[in-house]
Design an enzyme around this catalytic site. Sequence first.
Site, short mmCIF file in Angstrom:
data_model
loop_
_atom_site.label_atom_id
_atom_site.label_comp_id
_atom_site.label_asym_id
_atom_site.label_seq_id
_atom_site.Cartn_x
_atom_site.Cartn_y
_atom_site.Cartn_z
CG ASP A 1 41.33 9.91 -0.27
OD1 ASP A 1 40.36 9.64 0.26
OD2 ASP A 1 41.54 9.37 -1.19
N GLY A 2 39.71 11.34 2.59
CA GLY A 2 38.40 12.09 2.69
C GLY A 2 37.56 12.23 1.52
CG ASP B 1 30.65 2.85 12.02
OD1 ASP B 1 30.63 1.67 12.24
OD2 ASP B 1 31.15 3.19 10.90
CE LYS C 1 29.92 7.61 1.98
NZ LYS C 1 29.20 6.47 2.11
#
Length: 523
Positions: free
Chosen positions: A135-136, A275, A123
């Site tokens: 930005d991930g 989710d 993660k």
Amino acid sequence: MNLRFDNHFVGKLPADQETGPRQRQVHGALYSRVEPTPVAAPRLVAHSLEVASLLGISETDVASPEFARVFAGNELLPGMQPFAANYGGHQFGHWAGQLGDGRAISLGESINAKGERWELQLKGAGPTPYSRSADGRAVLRSSVREFLCSEAMHHLGVPTTRALCLMATGDEVVRDMFYDGHPRREPGAIVCRVAPSFIRFGNFELPASRGDVGLLSQLVDFTIARDFPELKPGKSAGDTEALRAEWFAQVCSRTAKMVAHWMRVGFVHGVMNTDNLSILGLTIDYGPYGWIDDFDPDWTPNTTDAGGRRYRFGSQPDIAYWNLTRLAGALAPVFASIDALHAGLEHYWHAFAAAEHSNIAAKLGLAECREEDVLRMEALYALLQAAEVDMTLFFRSLSEVDADHPNLTPLDCAFYDIEKRRQAEPGLVSWLTDHGARVKQDGLPFEVRQKIMHAANPRYVLRNYLAQEAIDMAEAGDDAGIHDLLEVLRRPYDDQAGRERFCQRRPDWARNRAGCSMLSCSS
Ligand code: AMP
Ligand code: MG
């Protein structure tokens, strides 16, 4: 490091034709192949002994530079096939369309010596097709929180995803913590999460929302076969319907049991979007979660939800049910009749009530929970809320109250406000007297009762301020606070000599401090 991979998700399900992180809507596929983006200076901050041993990773392996490179996303091991999953979700009650793993990248499904399947997922590993404008990456503070809480929950006996390790990346990440125009640079980090499956309700909702029944049905069959091996398929069409019905009922009961555990230990998830609900009934996606200090069903740590308080502590059982109704709606096209879905949803409440009953019996130290005990527990909760009593300390100390001479002295440590304690004393003593009579009727010997209570009422939980203290230290370059907490939380039900500091009331300074009582989704 010798890990064996057998990647069923990518091996058996349809992939996006395009690879790499370009932002896009992905149709007809359940995932996209994308690799982690390397980071500047991987450094192991902490790891879980238990998870490493579960995976067959030795302590020598953990200490190696290879381990740091692999679990910071700078290098792949043979057999790893990284991907980001494609899913949608209902966020705060509204359909949000395609979401997907915007910063999580699964590396592969590792098979351990016992033949168990454990998916490894980073993660904060960099951009994916699902990163949208973000930005991930992940910041250290939220990664410390996810790492510690996953392991703490496991040791509390709450179904959860696990965490192998916490890596510092050496890169900085910019976040506006309270979305108020004050961005700052923060240290970046990556957590390696571990679970048999990371499939969420939203993985089913997305193909359903697009009318892609073929894809939906493939995912359902896959999930049952891989993640619910105890459910065995039959041969006829009727058997398929029965199998799917049994599966949905299982999802409902697992979700019910998970939420009942949250209510038992005082955990508030904070962002129960669809989710963020696992098909296996595991606690997943530790974001702005929090732990109840003074008992308050209306409390949520999530400032992003402060207006509606949709995900407050006391609403969690109802919200889990609502989420299951969304899942049922998504699954309807692959059921010949929706009766099974209705039955599953009804089963949720039965499973929740059964789990609640055993929790009440254990928390109060009774051999069994009768209807009158449910009412007694509700009355107690009302008293605790009115008197501002610490949930963890109260229940842990309740076993010390003498059934013959009930008084508040053993519970003194749990009060936050002297005046409220004074006002609540008659009500609480009357409750304790009533409870004392019930306990004597029940007839369990004192030692047995205390043992049952201690196994259901933890001494140590990851209080919000304790996590924040460890984060403050880590941001200043000292990881010892993380290591200390990880160690204490491995045995949450034991009285640990010398560790009294970790089982105190929340201090006054932490009452309204950011990170301790207020957290945003910014992570
Ligand atoms: P969450 O609130 O953490 O469940 O995230 C909701 C969605 O936003 C998911 O699709 C995440 O992958 C995505 N997301 C959250 N933070 C980031 C980030 N920093 N970069 C990319 N995607 C993100
Ligand atoms: Mg999420």
